[in-house]
Write a protein that holds these residues in place. Structure first.
Motif, short mmCIF file in Angstrom:
data_model
loop_
_atom_site.label_atom_id
_atom_site.label_comp_id
_atom_site.label_asym_id
_atom_site.label_seq_id
_atom_site.Cartn_x
_atom_site.Cartn_y
_atom_site.Cartn_z
N LYS A 52 0.83 -1.21 0.00
CA LYS A 52 0.00 0.00 0.00
C LYS A 52 0.87 1.26 0.00
CE LYS A 52 -3.96 -2.21 1.11
NZ LYS A 52 -4.92 -2.49 0.10
N THR A 53 0.28 2.35 -0.47
CA THR A 53 0.94 3.65 -0.40
C THR A 53 0.53 4.35 0.89
OG1 THR A 53 -0.88 4.84 -1.47
CG2 THR A 53 0.82 3.88 -2.93
N THR A 54 1.25 5.41 1.23
CA THR A 54 0.88 6.16 2.43
C THR A 54 -0.50 6.80 2.25
OG1 THR A 54 2.11 8.09 1.68
CG2 THR A 54 3.24 6.60 3.20
N LYS A 55 -0.81 7.20 1.04
CA LYS A 55 -2.13 7.78 0.78
C LYS A 55 -3.23 6.75 1.01
CE LYS A 55 -4.94 10.17 -2.58
NZ LYS A 55 -5.16 10.59 -3.93
N GLN A 56 -3.02 5.53 0.53
CA GLN A 56 -4.01 4.47 0.74
C GLN A 56 -4.18 4.17 2.23
OE1 GLN A 56 -1.99 1.65 -1.82
NE2 GLN A 56 -3.70 1.69 -3.29
N MET A 57 -3.07 4.14 2.94
CA MET A 57 -3.14 3.86 4.38
C MET A 57 -3.89 4.97 5.11
SD MET A 57 -1.79 0.87 4.93
CE MET A 57 -1.05 0.65 6.54
N ASN B 296 -8.81 1.91 17.19
CA ASN B 296 -9.75 1.59 16.10
C ASN B 296 -9.12 1.82 14.73
OD1 ASN B 296 -11.74 0.83 17.88
ND2 ASN B 296 -12.77 2.80 17.85
N GLN B 297 -8.35 2.89 14.58
CA GLN B 297 -7.67 3.15 13.32
C GLN B 297 -6.66 2.06 13.02
OE1 GLN B 297 -6.34 7.07 14.48
NE2 GLN B 297 -7.54 8.02 12.84
N PHE B 298 -5.93 1.64 14.04
CA PHE B 298 -4.92 0.61 13.87
C PHE B 298 -5.56 -0.71 13.44
CE2 PHE B 298 -2.12 -2.74 15.61
CZ PHE B 298 -1.03 -2.52 14.78
N VAL B 299 -6.64 -1.11 14.11
CA VAL B 299 -7.33 -2.35 13.75
C VAL B 299 -7.86 -2.27 12.33
CG1 VAL B 299 -9.33 -3.82 14.28
CG2 VAL B 299 -7.85 -3.03 16.12
N ARG C 245 -2.49 12.28 3.83
CA ARG C 245 -1.46 11.25 3.99
C ARG C 245 -0.37 11.72 4.95
NH1 ARG C 245 3.12 12.19 0.76
NH2 ARG C 245 2.79 13.86 -0.73
N LYS C 246 -0.25 13.02 5.14
CA LYS C 246 0.77 13.58 6.04
C LYS C 246 0.58 13.05 7.46
CE LYS C 246 4.16 16.35 6.99
NZ LYS C 246 5.50 15.88 6.72
N THR C 247 -0.67 12.93 7.88
CA THR C 247 -0.93 12.39 9.22
C THR C 247 -0.39 10.97 9.33
OG1 THR C 247 -2.91 13.73 9.47
CG2 THR C 247 -2.74 11.77 10.89
N TYR C 248 -0.68 10.15 8.32
CA TYR C 248 -0.18 8.78 8.35
C TYR C 248 1.35 8.78 8.29
CZ TYR C 248 1.01 4.06 7.40
OH TYR C 248 1.61 2.83 7.49
N ALA D 108 -7.28 4.48 7.30
CA ALA D 108 -7.35 4.89 8.71
C ALA D 108 -8.40 5.97 8.94
CB ALA D 108 -5.98 5.40 9.18
N GLY D 109 -8.89 6.55 7.83
CA GLY D 109 -9.90 7.59 7.95
C GLY D 109 -9.36 8.95 8.33
N VAL D 110 -8.09 9.21 7.96
CA VAL D 110 -7.53 10.54 8.22
C VAL D 110 -7.57 11.36 6.93
CG1 VAL D 110 -6.12 9.84 10.19
CG2 VAL D 110 -5.15 9.70 7.90
#
Length: 93
Positions: free
Chosen positions: A18-23, A48-51, A32-35, A27-29
């Motif tokens: 996966k890309t950081t954008k996909q992640m 919940n985001q992690f799961v 992608r900077k947050t991730y 995660a619902g953020v």
């Protein structure tokens, strides 16, 4: 969530292809900077985001939790990426 590190998240992402954008989307953020900050150990996802990330990447949340518990109990730096690869190899049989 103190058991997950930025390198853990990076390894999970890379194993899932996966890309950081996909992640970030999984995660619902909003960005992608947050991730990407999570991967740099600047903040961490909520439980919940992690799961959601783990499940969306095709891993069993229970397996990940067991890896983190084993890491804490053994007081080691058990490598999440290696542990997940071993688990995925076992699932093939």
């Amino acid at each position: 969530m103190s058991y997950v590190s930025g390198s853990d998240l990076r390894k999970i992402r890379m194993l899932a292809g996966k890309t950081t954008k996909q992640m970030a989307e999984l995660a619902g953020v909003k960005t992608r900077k947050t991730y990407e900050n999570w991967e740099k150990d600047i903040g961490t996802p909520s439980f919940n985001q992690f799961v959601s990330l783990i499940d969306s990447c095709g891993f069993k949340p229970a397996d990940i939790v067991k890896i983190f518990i084993d890491r804490k109990e053994c007081n080691t730096q058990l490598d999440v990426g290696s542990a997940l690869l071993k688990l995925s190899e076992l699932d093939r049989f």
